[in-house]
Design a protein around this motif. Structure first.
Motif, PDB file in Angstrom:
ATOM      1  N   ASP A  54       0.831  -1.199   0.000  1.00 44.25           N
ATOM      2  CA  ASP A  54       0.000   0.000   0.000  1.00 44.25           C
ATOM      3  C   ASP A  54       0.875   1.262   0.000  1.00 44.25           C
ATOM      4  O   ASP A  54       1.621   1.509   0.953  1.00 44.25           O
ATOM      5  N   PRO A  55       0.799   2.089  -1.059  1.00 47.05           N
ATOM      6  CA  PRO A  55       1.630   3.301  -1.129  1.00 47.05           C
ATOM      7  C   PRO A  55       1.378   4.262   0.039  1.00 47.05           C
ATOM      8  O   PRO A  55       2.309   4.892   0.534  1.00 47.05           O
ATOM      9  N   ASP A  56       0.122   4.364   0.486  1.00 45.40           N
ATOM     10  CA  ASP A  56      -0.173   5.256   1.617  1.00 45.40           C
ATOM     11  C   ASP A  56       0.505   4.762   2.894  1.00 45.40           C
ATOM     12  O   ASP A  56       1.008   5.567   3.684  1.00 45.40           O
ATOM     13  N   ALA A  57       0.524   3.463   3.099  1.00 44.73           N
ATOM     14  CA  ALA A  57       1.198   2.907   4.266  1.00 44.73           C
ATOM     15  C   ALA A  57       2.696   3.185   4.198  1.00 44.73           C
ATOM     16  O   ALA A  57       3.316   3.530   5.214  1.00 44.73           O
ATOM     17  N   ARG A  58       3.274   3.062   3.028  1.00 45.18           N
ATOM     18  CA  ARG A  58       4.707   3.359   2.878  1.00 45.18           C
ATOM     19  C   ARG A  58       4.998   4.824   3.190  1.00 45.18           C
ATOM     20  O   ARG A  58       5.998   5.145   3.827  1.00 45.18           O
ATOM     21  N   HIS A  59       4.101   5.711   2.751  1.00 44.85           N
ATOM     22  CA  HIS A  59       4.288   7.144   3.038  1.00 44.85           C
ATOM     23  C   HIS A  59       4.196   7.409   4.542  1.00 44.85           C
ATOM     24  O   HIS A  59       4.971   8.211   5.075  1.00 44.85           O
ATOM     25  N   ARG A  60       3.287   6.730   5.237  1.00 47.84           N
ATOM     26  CA  ARG A  60       3.186   6.897   6.691  1.00 47.84           C
ATOM     27  C   ARG A  60       4.467   6.427   7.380  1.00 47.84           C
ATOM     28  O   ARG A  60       4.951   7.054   8.329  1.00 47.84           O
ATOM     29  N   ASP A  63       7.113   9.029   6.797  1.00 49.50           N
ATOM     30  CA  ASP A  63       6.853  10.180   7.660  1.00 49.50           C
ATOM     31  C   ASP A  63       7.303   9.898   9.089  1.00 49.50           C
ATOM     32  O   ASP A  63       7.909  10.752   9.743  1.00 49.50           O
TER      33      ASP A  63
END
Length: 80
Positions: A54-60, A63
């Motif tokens: 999941d790209p959003d999970a990687r971004h989290r 961060d």
């Protein structure tokens, strides 16, 4: 009691090799006295990273890592 200081025999080497392959690690992990060394942690981090699709999970995660780095300060020296 078994003598764990000797060099593993061929069967043991094969079993350790199979186990390491299944776990996605190197055989050296089984003989490393410190499982929290930088190499082991880097290997675990990369394994975890590539398992997250999941790209959003990687971004989290990125961060979070950036926040930890900022808390430590830009001047912090890396561990030897």
């Amino acid at each position: 009691m078994a003598d764990h200081t000797r060099v593993p025999n061929e069967r043991s080497r094969r079993l350790l090799g199979d186990l390491a392959e299944t776990l996605g690690c190197s055989v050296d992990v089984f003989f490393d006295p410190d499982p929290h060394d930088d190499r082991a942690m880097t290997e675990e981090l990369l394994t975890l990273w590539f398992s997250i699709k999941d790209p959003d999970a990687r971004h989290r995660i990125l961060d979070c890592a950036r926040a930890v780095k900022a808390e430590a300060g830009a001047d912090a020296q890396p561990r030897p």
